[in-house]
Design an enzyme around this catalytic site. Structure first.
Site, PDB file in Angstrom:
ATOM      1  N   LYS A 256       0.850  -1.197   0.000  1.00  0.00           N
ATOM      2  CA  LYS A 256       0.000   0.000   0.000  1.00  0.00           C
ATOM      3  C   LYS A 256       0.883   1.242   0.000  1.00  0.00           C
ATOM      4  CE  LYS A 256      -1.869   2.853   2.754  1.00  0.00           C
ATOM      5  NZ  LYS A 256      -1.778   4.052   1.904  1.00  0.00           N
TER       6      LYS A 256
ATOM      7  N   GLY B  53       6.922   4.863   8.316  1.00  0.00           N
ATOM      8  CA  GLY B  53       6.138   6.095   8.424  1.00  0.00           C
ATOM      9  C   GLY B  53       6.281   6.687   9.813  1.00  0.00           C
ATOM     10  N   SER B  54       5.237   7.356  10.257  1.00  0.00           N
ATOM     11  CA  SER B  54       5.317   8.064  11.536  1.00  0.00           C
ATOM     12  C   SER B  54       5.262   7.095  12.716  1.00  0.00           C
ATOM     13  CB  SER B  54       4.166   9.060  11.638  1.00  0.00           C
ATOM     14  OG  SER B  54       2.934   8.365  11.597  1.00  0.00           O
ATOM     15  N   THR B  55       5.851   7.501  13.823  1.00  0.00           N
ATOM     16  CA  THR B  55       5.817   6.696  15.043  1.00  0.00           C
ATOM     17  C   THR B  55       4.376   6.516  15.518  1.00  0.00           C
ATOM     18  OG1 THR B  55       8.028   7.394  15.650  1.00  0.00           O
ATOM     19  CG2 THR B  55       6.634   6.637  17.450  1.00  0.00           C
ATOM     20  N   GLU B  56       3.591   7.562  15.359  1.00  0.00           N
ATOM     21  CA  GLU B  56       2.178   7.512  15.784  1.00  0.00           C
ATOM     22  C   GLU B  56       1.436   6.366  15.070  1.00  0.00           C
ATOM     23  OE1 GLU B  56       0.403  11.116  14.532  1.00  0.00           O
ATOM     24  OE2 GLU B  56      -1.584  10.575  15.281  1.00  0.00           O
TER      25      GLU B  56
ATOM     26  N   GLY C 218       2.852   3.873  13.475  1.00  0.00           N
ATOM     27  CA  GLY C 218       3.531   2.618  13.827  1.00  0.00           C
ATOM     28  C   GLY C 218       2.911   1.982  15.066  1.00  0.00           C
TER      29      GLY C 218
ATOM     30  N   GLU D 162       9.731   0.853  10.649  1.00  0.00           N
ATOM     31  CA  GLU D 162      10.817   1.814  10.461  1.00  0.00           C
ATOM     32  C   GLU D 162      10.165   3.178  10.588  1.00  0.00           C
ATOM     33  OE1 GLU D 162      12.768   4.553   9.109  1.00  0.00           O
ATOM     34  OE2 GLU D 162      12.774   3.656   7.104  1.00  0.00           O
TER      35      GLU D 162
ATOM     36  N   CYS E  77      13.848  10.192   7.048  1.00  0.00           N
ATOM     37  CA  CYS E  77      13.751   9.740   8.443  1.00  0.00           C
ATOM     38  C   CYS E  77      15.081   9.878   9.169  1.00  0.00           C
ATOM     39  CB  CYS E  77      13.214   8.315   8.500  1.00  0.00           C
ATOM     40  SG  CYS E  77      14.041   7.217   7.370  1.00  0.00           S
TER      41      CYS E  77
ATOM     42  N   GLU F 153       9.765  15.633  15.224  1.00  0.00           N
ATOM     43  CA  GLU F 153      10.186  15.462  13.834  1.00  0.00           C
ATOM     44  C   GLU F 153       9.480  16.494  12.961  1.00  0.00           C
ATOM     45  OE1 GLU F 153       9.062  11.765  11.803  1.00  0.00           O
ATOM     46  OE2 GLU F 153      11.131  11.600  11.126  1.00  0.00           O
TER      47      GLU F 153
HETATM   48  P1  NDP Z   1       1.901   8.304   8.098  1.00  0.00           P
HETATM   49  O1  NDP Z   1       2.657   7.534   9.104  1.00  0.00           O
HETATM   50  O2  NDP Z   1       0.484   8.653   8.386  1.00  0.00           O
HETATM   51  O3  NDP Z   1       1.881   7.537   6.681  1.00  0.00           O
HETATM   52  C1  NDP Z   1       2.711   6.472   6.309  1.00  0.00           C
HETATM   53  C2  NDP Z   1       1.886   5.364   5.670  1.00  0.00           C
HETATM   54  O4  NDP Z   1       0.980   4.835   6.622  1.00  0.00           O
HETATM   55  C3  NDP Z   1       1.007   5.831   4.514  1.00  0.00           C
HETATM   56  O5  NDP Z   1       0.922   4.809   3.537  1.00  0.00           O
HETATM   57  C4  NDP Z   1      -0.322   6.030   5.191  1.00  0.00           C
HETATM   58  O6  NDP Z   1      -1.398   5.974   4.299  1.00  0.00           O
HETATM   59  C5  NDP Z   1      -0.351   4.866   6.133  1.00  0.00           C
HETATM   60  N1  NDP Z   1      -1.286   5.003   7.250  1.00  0.00           N
HETATM   61  C6  NDP Z   1      -1.778   6.141   7.822  1.00  0.00           C
HETATM   62  N2  NDP Z   1      -2.624   5.833   8.823  1.00  0.00           N
HETATM   63  C7  NDP Z   1      -2.685   4.485   8.902  1.00  0.00           C
HETATM   64  C8  NDP Z   1      -3.380   3.562   9.726  1.00  0.00           C
HETATM   65  N3  NDP Z   1      -4.197   3.984  10.693  1.00  0.00           N
HETATM   66  N4  NDP Z   1      -3.209   2.239   9.524  1.00  0.00           N
HETATM   67  C9  NDP Z   1      -2.384   1.794   8.568  1.00  0.00           C
HETATM   68  N5  NDP Z   1      -1.702   2.617   7.733  1.00  0.00           N
HETATM   69  C10 NDP Z   1      -1.833   3.947   7.900  1.00  0.00           C
HETATM   70  O7  NDP Z   1       2.710   9.596   7.774  1.00  0.00           O
HETATM   71  P2  NDP Z   1       2.156  10.979   7.154  1.00  0.00           P
HETATM   72  O8  NDP Z   1       2.145  10.844   5.702  1.00  0.00           O
HETATM   73  O9  NDP Z   1       0.860  11.363   7.789  1.00  0.00           O
HETATM   74  O10 NDP Z   1       3.271  11.980   7.620  1.00  0.00           O
HETATM   75  C11 NDP Z   1       3.198  12.501   8.945  1.00  0.00           C
HETATM   76  C12 NDP Z   1       4.556  12.545   9.572  1.00  0.00           C
HETATM   77  O11 NDP Z   1       5.101  11.240   9.653  1.00  0.00           O
HETATM   78  C13 NDP Z   1       5.600  13.331   8.792  1.00  0.00           C
HETATM   79  O12 NDP Z   1       5.523  14.685   9.030  1.00  0.00           O
HETATM   80  C14 NDP Z   1       6.859  12.741   9.319  1.00  0.00           C
HETATM   81  O13 NDP Z   1       7.188  13.337  10.519  1.00  0.00           O
HETATM   82  C15 NDP Z   1       6.497  11.286   9.548  1.00  0.00           C
HETATM   83  N6  NDP Z   1       6.935  10.423   8.447  1.00  0.00           N
HETATM   84  C16 NDP Z   1       8.021   9.650   8.648  1.00  0.00           C
HETATM   85  C17 NDP Z   1       8.500   8.879   7.618  1.00  0.00           C
HETATM   86  C18 NDP Z   1       9.688   8.025   7.802  1.00  0.00           C
HETATM   87  O14 NDP Z   1      10.312   7.643   6.816  1.00  0.00           O
HETATM   88  N7  NDP Z   1      10.038   7.653   8.999  1.00  0.00           N
HETATM   89  C19 NDP Z   1       7.893   8.886   6.286  1.00  0.00           C
HETATM   90  C20 NDP Z   1       6.721   9.704   6.196  1.00  0.00           C
HETATM   91  C21 NDP Z   1       6.279  10.448   7.244  1.00  0.00           C
HETATM   92  P3  NDP Z   1      -1.945   7.307   3.545  1.00  0.00           P
HETATM   93  O15 NDP Z   1      -0.790   8.218   3.351  1.00  0.00           O
HETATM   94  O16 NDP Z   1      -2.436   6.760   2.289  1.00  0.00           O
HETATM   95  O17 NDP Z   1      -3.003   7.866   4.413  1.00  0.00           O
END
Ligand code: NDP
Length: 501
Positions: free
Chosen positions: A193, A246-249, A251, A269, A303, A404
């Site tokens: 996804k 993606g985000s820690t939240e 995760g 990660e 990241c 972050e």
């Molecule tokens: P998210 O963590 O929300 O997104 C990462 C992935 O997770 C996307 O594919 C997203 O889908 C998906 N996702 C979102 N919510 C859920 C859920 N409840 N269950 C399963 N999958 C989910 O990051 P954001 O794009 O909102 O960015 C926010 C912040 O996160 C950034 O400002 C940055 O600080 C951090 N971030 C960190 C990254 C890293 O490499 N460590 C990469 C990106 C962001 P969709 O986008 O389609 O909603």
């Protein structure tokens, strides 16, 4: 509606003009069960690039069923490891053949400079698939001398099964490769996804994977939203493993969903707020450049961005001012322009977040040494551009040092000595990366050992390699991708006892 710059490849134009993009499920391109689509936009001007199918729970069920069938029935899991290697190698060859198209799509969808996309995102993806193409023939168990007489014991290392892989928008193609390549090498089947902001390169990748001979159902692509499609994957009882970047939240939400459903294996990660530490005894010219590149690369949407720059008192002003000047000199513009160094942020949401932190920093008492705000060039006003920004006179307990920001914004913090900087660098919930700039060998190794981070760079910053494990301490994640550790993430170990009497 569609971008039509003269320099776009015909393949990019055709891809964008070919009607709404579909989901890849079981080797077929299909519409979402709901029929819904959403827009993906060019962050440099807000124009719609394409409409994309919006997967939801029913599509997740279909994709998981297809991946399950492909895993249980073969031929992916039953073909020889050498045959699997060949398919993965062929995927790399096809990406290389379509390198310009991938680079342009990535630049359009994410905003990043096309030069960087071509060299690093596409180049790195090819390397990554080639590295893991070598692994299927080398995944093996052990014979183990157990303490029971007349017993032959051995281990088998077997694919974990159906894997859901949820990726972010900062390196869309490369994140897909980081997840897919080891999973495929291990013999798993996958549902990918991509992020809602950047779905395009994953769809082209899906197309090429079928062309490379990947059997139907082995790799499925579900474009859609995290709260719906992503959450349904995380909660699915038939998904054996979930890998997330993606985000820690989010995760934490993924872990909760895994815990509440079938205890699927989880690897994460997550975010970072990496300390990049410049000692006064470093080669200052090199360290200054490393400090600037460590934060401004990929517009800071990385990241491991060196977003907490610690500089020893004696050289603080010199280094901080250099980074500010370097940021001021960078060419901000549309990613497709070959001379662009800083493209737009990925979305309006990120623009609000990043400019919000610029204000928070000033309210907290930091001083803007360079950049700040948005570019004044009216040609850029429709895009999500911000200036590379340096916030000086900062403290490690400020929000701009602890949270972050994920943009080209660096917080510069002074330190006195080794003990002081180790304490400050570790005083954070994250632990992904760290940089150390010094010419003192003992100090380099001492600090490298003391910093709680998954990767430490000494007199360099930010490199990754498919052979070297990557991941986070503390709230920066669980598990290590890349190298043999990447294979471990996608395999289970089985112990077999044989009574020889
Ligand atoms: P998210 O963590 O929300 O997104 C990462 C992935 O997770 C996307 O594919 C997203 O889908 C998906 N996702 C979102 N919510 C859920 C859920 N409840 N269950 C399963 N999958 C989910 O990051 P954001 O794009 O909102 O960015 C926010 C912040 O996160 C950034 O400002 C940055 O600080 C951090 N971030 C960190 C990254 C890293 O490499 N460590 C990469 C990106 C962001 P969709 O986008 O389609 O909603």
């Amino acid at each position: 509606m569609v971008t039509t710059e003269a320099n776009l490849t015909q393949e990019v134009r055709d891809f964008l003009n070919d009607g709404p993009k579909k989901l890849l499920i079981g080797g077929q391109w299909v519409e979402a069960a709901s029929g819904k689509t959403f827009e993906t936009v060019d962050p440099s001007n807000g124009d719609v690039l394409a409409r994309v199918a919006e997967a939801d729970k029913e599509d997740v069920n279909r994709a998981v069923a297809a991946a399950r069938k492909a895993f249980e029935d073969g031929p992916w899991s039953t073909m020889t490891s050498a045959e699997r290697s060949q398919v993965i190698w062929k995927i790399a060859d096809l990406i290389e053949e379509h390198a310009d198209t991938f680079a342009q799509l990535e630049s359009l969808d994410n905003g990043k400079p096309v030069v960087v996309a071509r060299r690093d995102d596409v180049g790195g993806t090819i390397d990554y698939f080639r590295y893991y193409a070598g692994w299927p023939t080398k995944i093996e168990g052990h014979t183990v001398p157990v303490g029971v007489p007349q017993t032959f014991a051995y281990t088998l290392r077997q694919p974990v099964g159906v894997c859901a892989q949820i990726i972010p928008w900062n390196y869309p193609l490369m994140m897909a490769a980081w997840k897919l390549a080891p999973a495929l090498a291990a013999g798993c089947t996958c549902i990918l996804k991509p992020a809602e902001q950047t779905p395009l390169s994953a769809l082209l990748l899906g197309q090429l994977m079928l062309e490379a001979g990947l059997p139907a159902g082995v790799m499925n692509v579900l474009t859609g939203y995290g709260e719906t499609a992503g959450a349904a994957l995380a909660a699915h009882m038939q998904v054996d493993k979930i890998a997330f970047t993606g985000s820690t939240e989010v995760g934490k939400l993924i872990m909760q969903a895994a815990g509440k459903s079938n205890l699927k294996k989880v690897s994460l990660e997550l975010g970072g707020k990496s300390p990049n530490i410049v000692f006064a005894d470093a080669d200052i010219e090199v360290a200054k450049e490393g400090a600037a590149a460590g934060i401004f690369y990929n517009m800071g949407q990385d990241c491991t961005a060196g977003s907490r720059l610690f500089v020893q008192d004696r050289v603080y002003d010199e280094v901080a001012q250099y980074v500010a000047d370097a940021g001021n000199k960078m060419k901000v513009g549309r990613g497709l322009n070959e001379d662009t160094e800083i493209g737009p942020l990925v979305s309006e949401e990120q623009l609000q977040k990043v400019t919000g932190y610029m204000s928070i920093g000033q309210q907290e008492g930091a001083v803007v040494l360079g950049g700040g705000g948005r570019p004044s060039d009216s040609a850029l006003s429709r895009g999500f551009f911000v200036n590379p920004t340096v916030l000086g006179q900062a403290r490690n307990d400020m929000r701009i040092a602890q949270e972050e920001i994920f943009g080209p914004v660096v917080t510069v913090i002074p330190f006195k000595d080794v003990d002081d900087v180790i304490r400050q660098a570790n005083d954070i919930s994250y632990g992904l990366g760290a940089g150390i700039w010094t010419n003192n060998l003992q100090r380099a190794h001492r600090v490298a050992a003391a910093i709680k981070a998954g990767t430490v760079w000494v007199n360099t910053y930010g490199g990754t390699d498919p052979a070297l494990p990557f991941g986070g301490f503390k709230q920066s994640g669980i598990g290590r991708e890349m190298g043999y550790e990447g294979i471990e993430l996608y395999t289970e170990v089985k112990s077999v006892w044989v009574n020889l009497e």
